[in-house]
Design a protein around this motif. Structure first.
Motif, PDB file in Angstrom:
ATOM      1  N   ALA A 120       0.828  -1.202   0.000  1.00 29.64           N
ATOM      2  CA  ALA A 120       0.000   0.000   0.000  1.00 29.64           C
ATOM      3  C   ALA A 120       0.866   1.258   0.000  1.00 29.64           C
ATOM      4  N   GLU A 121       1.938   1.241   0.777  1.00 29.54           N
ATOM      5  CA  GLU A 121       2.868   2.373   0.775  1.00 29.54           C
ATOM      6  C   GLU A 121       3.519   2.533  -0.593  1.00 29.54           C
ATOM      7  N   ALA A 122       3.885   1.421  -1.209  1.00 27.01           N
ATOM      8  CA  ALA A 122       4.518   1.474  -2.523  1.00 27.01           C
ATOM      9  C   ALA A 122       3.587   2.094  -3.561  1.00 27.01           C
ATOM     10  N   VAL A 123       2.291   1.715  -3.514  1.00 27.22           N
ATOM     11  CA  VAL A 123       1.316   2.298  -4.433  1.00 27.22           C
ATOM     12  C   VAL A 123       1.223   3.806  -4.220  1.00 27.22           C
ATOM     13  N   ALA A 124       1.207   4.222  -2.959  1.00 33.37           N
ATOM     14  CA  ALA A 124       1.139   5.649  -2.672  1.00 33.37           C
ATOM     15  C   ALA A 124       2.343   6.385  -3.246  1.00 33.37           C
ATOM     16  N   MET A 125       3.510   5.793  -3.129  1.00 31.16           N
ATOM     17  CA  MET A 125       4.723   6.496  -3.552  1.00 31.16           C
ATOM     18  C   MET A 125       4.928   6.468  -5.068  1.00 31.16           C
ATOM     19  N   ILE A 126       4.390   5.452  -5.760  1.00 28.74           N
ATOM     20  CA  ILE A 126       4.581   5.384  -7.211  1.00 28.74           C
ATOM     21  C   ILE A 126       3.788   6.463  -7.933  1.00 28.74           C
ATOM     22  N   GLY A 127       2.708   6.947  -7.305  1.00 32.01           N
ATOM     23  CA  GLY A 127       1.918   8.017  -7.908  1.00 32.01           C
ATOM     24  C   GLY A 127       2.029   9.306  -7.131  1.00 32.01           C
ATOM     25  N   THR A 128       1.469   9.298  -5.909  1.00 33.27           N
ATOM     26  CA  THR A 128       1.491  10.485  -5.062  1.00 33.27           C
ATOM     27  C   THR A 128       2.912  10.891  -4.713  1.00 33.27           C
ATOM     28  N   GLY A 129       3.770   9.912  -4.417  1.00 32.00           N
ATOM     29  CA  GLY A 129       5.150  10.215  -4.061  1.00 32.00           C
ATOM     30  C   GLY A 129       5.910  10.865  -5.191  1.00 32.00           C
ATOM     31  N   ARG A 130       5.766  10.319  -6.397  1.00 28.33           N
ATOM     32  CA  ARG A 130       6.502  10.903  -7.523  1.00 28.33           C
ATOM     33  C   ARG A 130       6.009  12.308  -7.817  1.00 28.33           C
ATOM     34  N   THR A 131       4.702  12.552  -7.678  1.00 28.47           N
ATOM     35  CA  THR A 131       4.175  13.892  -7.902  1.00 28.47           C
ATOM     36  C   THR A 131       4.716  14.865  -6.862  1.00 28.47           C
ATOM     37  N   THR A 132       4.762  14.426  -5.601  1.00 29.86           N
ATOM     38  CA  THR A 132       5.286  15.276  -4.535  1.00 29.86           C
ATOM     39  C   THR A 132       6.724  15.688  -4.809  1.00 29.86           C
ATOM     40  N   LEU A 133       7.564  14.733  -5.166  1.00 26.81           N
ATOM     41  CA  LEU A 133       8.959  15.056  -5.438  1.00 26.81           C
ATOM     42  C   LEU A 133       9.092  15.919  -6.683  1.00 26.81           C
ATOM     43  N   GLY A 134       8.191  15.729  -7.643  1.00 28.32           N
ATOM     44  CA  GLY A 134       8.203  16.600  -8.817  1.00 28.32           C
ATOM     45  C   GLY A 134       7.871  18.031  -8.459  1.00 28.32           C
ATOM     46  N   ILE A 135       6.903  18.228  -7.590  1.00 30.68           N
ATOM     47  CA  ILE A 135       6.540  19.575  -7.121  1.00 30.68           C
ATOM     48  C   ILE A 135       7.706  20.208  -6.387  1.00 30.68           C
ATOM     49  N   LEU A 136       8.372  19.419  -5.554  1.00 31.26           N
ATOM     50  CA  LEU A 136       9.452  19.945  -4.727  1.00 31.26           C
ATOM     51  C   LEU A 136      10.663  20.381  -5.531  1.00 31.26           C
ATOM     52  N   GLN A 137      10.762  19.943  -6.785  1.00 33.97           N
ATOM     53  CA  GLN A 137      11.844  20.420  -7.640  1.00 33.97           C
ATOM     54  C   GLN A 137      11.770  21.935  -7.869  1.00 33.97           C
ATOM     55  N   PHE A 138      10.582  22.503  -7.657  1.00 36.43           N
ATOM     56  CA  PHE A 138      10.377  23.927  -7.905  1.00 36.43           C
ATOM     57  C   PHE A 138      10.485  24.755  -6.624  1.00 36.43           C
ATOM     58  N   ALA A 139      10.720  24.101  -5.495  1.00 34.13           N
ATOM     59  CA  ALA A 139      10.756  24.798  -4.211  1.00 34.13           C
ATOM     60  C   ALA A 139      12.176  24.841  -3.664  1.00 34.13           C
ATOM     61  N   ASP A 140      12.499  25.920  -2.990  1.00 33.71           N
ATOM     62  CA  ASP A 140      13.797  26.075  -2.341  1.00 33.71           C
ATOM     63  C   ASP A 140      13.554  26.034  -0.845  1.00 33.71           C
ATOM     64  N   LEU A 141      13.669  24.840  -0.261  1.00 30.11           N
ATOM     65  CA  LEU A 141      13.354  24.659   1.143  1.00 30.11           C
ATOM     66  C   LEU A 141      14.625  24.523   1.977  1.00 30.11           C
ATOM     67  N   GLY A 142      14.642  25.221   3.085  1.00 30.81           N
ATOM     68  CA  GLY A 142      15.769  25.172   4.008  1.00 30.81           C
ATOM     69  C   GLY A 142      15.341  25.800   5.311  1.00 30.81           C
ATOM     70  N   PRO A 143      16.272  26.022   6.226  1.00 26.74           N
ATOM     71  CA  PRO A 143      15.926  26.572   7.540  1.00 26.74           C
ATOM     72  C   PRO A 143      15.247  27.936   7.500  1.00 26.74           C
ATOM     73  N   ASP A 144      15.468  28.712   6.439  1.00 25.15           N
ATOM     74  CA  ASP A 144      14.857  30.034   6.347  1.00 25.15           C
ATOM     75  C   ASP A 144      13.481  30.016   5.682  1.00 25.15           C
ATOM     76  N   ALA A 145      13.069  28.866   5.179  1.00 23.63           N
ATOM     77  CA  ALA A 145      11.804  28.783   4.450  1.00 23.63           C
ATOM     78  C   ALA A 145      10.621  28.669   5.409  1.00 23.63           C
ATOM     79  N   VAL A 146       9.514  29.268   4.989  1.00 21.97           N
ATOM     80  CA  VAL A 146       8.236  29.115   5.684  1.00 21.97           C
ATOM     81  C   VAL A 146       7.236  28.615   4.655  1.00 21.97           C
ATOM     82  N   ALA A 147       6.842  27.366   4.792  1.00 27.41           N
ATOM     83  CA  ALA A 147       5.986  26.727   3.794  1.00 27.41           C
ATOM     84  C   ALA A 147       4.561  26.591   4.316  1.00 27.41           C
TER      85      ALA A 147
END
Length: 331
Positions: A120-147
């Protein structure tokens, strides 16, 4: 085998639990004994006859579903025999067939499931997980970020909160109702607020003090999305990947004029479609990375399971925002 079939476009009740012939893998394919099948809002749109990103309508009758995990129990001609007996997960792409006890797909779509990850976790990550990581390619997250993460109790929202916290960012999670707010808090958000309350932005401002948000991960649009963008400071980014508050069929993403963006000193962009696909490695690389992040314990998806026979109930719950995390059908 048992499967969910759709004979006519329409409401969730049109999804019927039936006995059908077992599928056989073709050349270069495998057959998977399905242990978990993913359910997506796009499945609901396709069920009603909306083709969404697909070029042509779905041929009926059909077995919906495009995300499956399980064990390879048969291989087709020319397929590497080493796949036989392995636990695997695959996104089926344009071909449906996931809501079933058995599903076939090209061997090239397979990923072996890491030892510490369940199906079940694998199914979540093959779709939802890949989309999440794709979105995060556009974000600059670090200690100074407020998301700010609207829909923070959802499948993608859950992972965004975890990733941002791992990066050291301050995370504000928005969710609808006390139960979901509690889940967002337990997931590690610095502040979780109920966006159904009219004064929720004031709670966020009080928590942040002199700080302003640097990024809004917007999958809801509407009034909630606009209020979240109102919390961005200069240089802030509005990343759009949905509009669930408007409905999956009749809605549209929240947009701003160039004049509005310039006056605020912020940017707004859609991060789905070509914007994500054109990144190095494409979707396959995101799938591989998402499974690795889960195996390492850095990202753990929230999963809500329904029996395969109750696919209609799963669709209804998803469409009415009555779910937490990724919805999965279990044969």
């Amino acid at each position: 085998m048992h499967a969910i079939r759709l004979h006519a476009f329409g409401p969730a009740e049109n999804l019927t639990y039936e006995t059908v012939d077992d599928p056989e893998p073709g050349p270069g394919q495998v057959r998977i004994a399905v242990a978990a099948a993913g359910v997506h809002l796009l499945d609901a749109a396709l069920r009603e006859g909306d083709t969404g990103p697909y070029p042509t309508p779905v041929d009926l009758p059909t077995i919906p579903g495009r995300e499956v995990a399980g064990t390879v129990d048969r291989i087709g001609e020319g397929t590497d025999e080493s796949w036989l007996g392995k636990r695997v997960v695959a996104h089926l792409g344009m071909a449906p067939g996931g809501y079933a006890e058995l599903a076939t797909t090209d061997a090239g779509r397979l990923h072996e499931i890491p030892a510490r990850v369940d199906e079940a976790e694998a199914v979540a990550m093959i779709g939802t997980g890949r989309t999440t990581l794709g979105i995060l390619q556009f974000a600059d997250l670090g200690p100074d970020a407020v998301a700010i993460v609207p829909a923070a109790a959802g499948g993608i929202g859950t992972l965004l909160v975890q990733y941002a916290k791992n990066a050291g960012a301050t995370v504000i999670g928005l969710a609808g109702g006390p139960e979901k707010v509690a889940r967002v808090t337990a997931n590690g958000a610095d502040l979780a607020v109920d966006y159904t309350l009219p004064d929720w932005p004031e709670h966020v401002r009080a928590h942040l003090g002199d700080r302003r948000a640097t990024v809004v991960f917007d999958s809801v649009g509407g009034d909630t999305g606009r209020a979240a963008v109102g919390l961005l400071g200069k240089g802030g980014r509005h990343l759009v990947f949905g509009w669930s508050s408007q409905g999956i069929r009749e809605g549209s993403a929240l947009t701003f004029t160039d004049e509005e963006l310039t006056a605020r000193g912020i940017t707004s962009e859609s991060v789905l479609g070509p914007a994500m696909l054109d990144r190095a490695g494409g979707l396959r690389a995101l799938e591989t990375r998402s499974l690795a992040e889960t195996a390492a314990g850095r990202l753990r998806p929230a999963v809500q399971r329904f029996p395969l026979a109750e696919a209609a109930a799963a669709h209804r719950a998803l469409e009415t925002r009555g779910t937490i995390g990724k919805v999965v059908l279990v044969p």
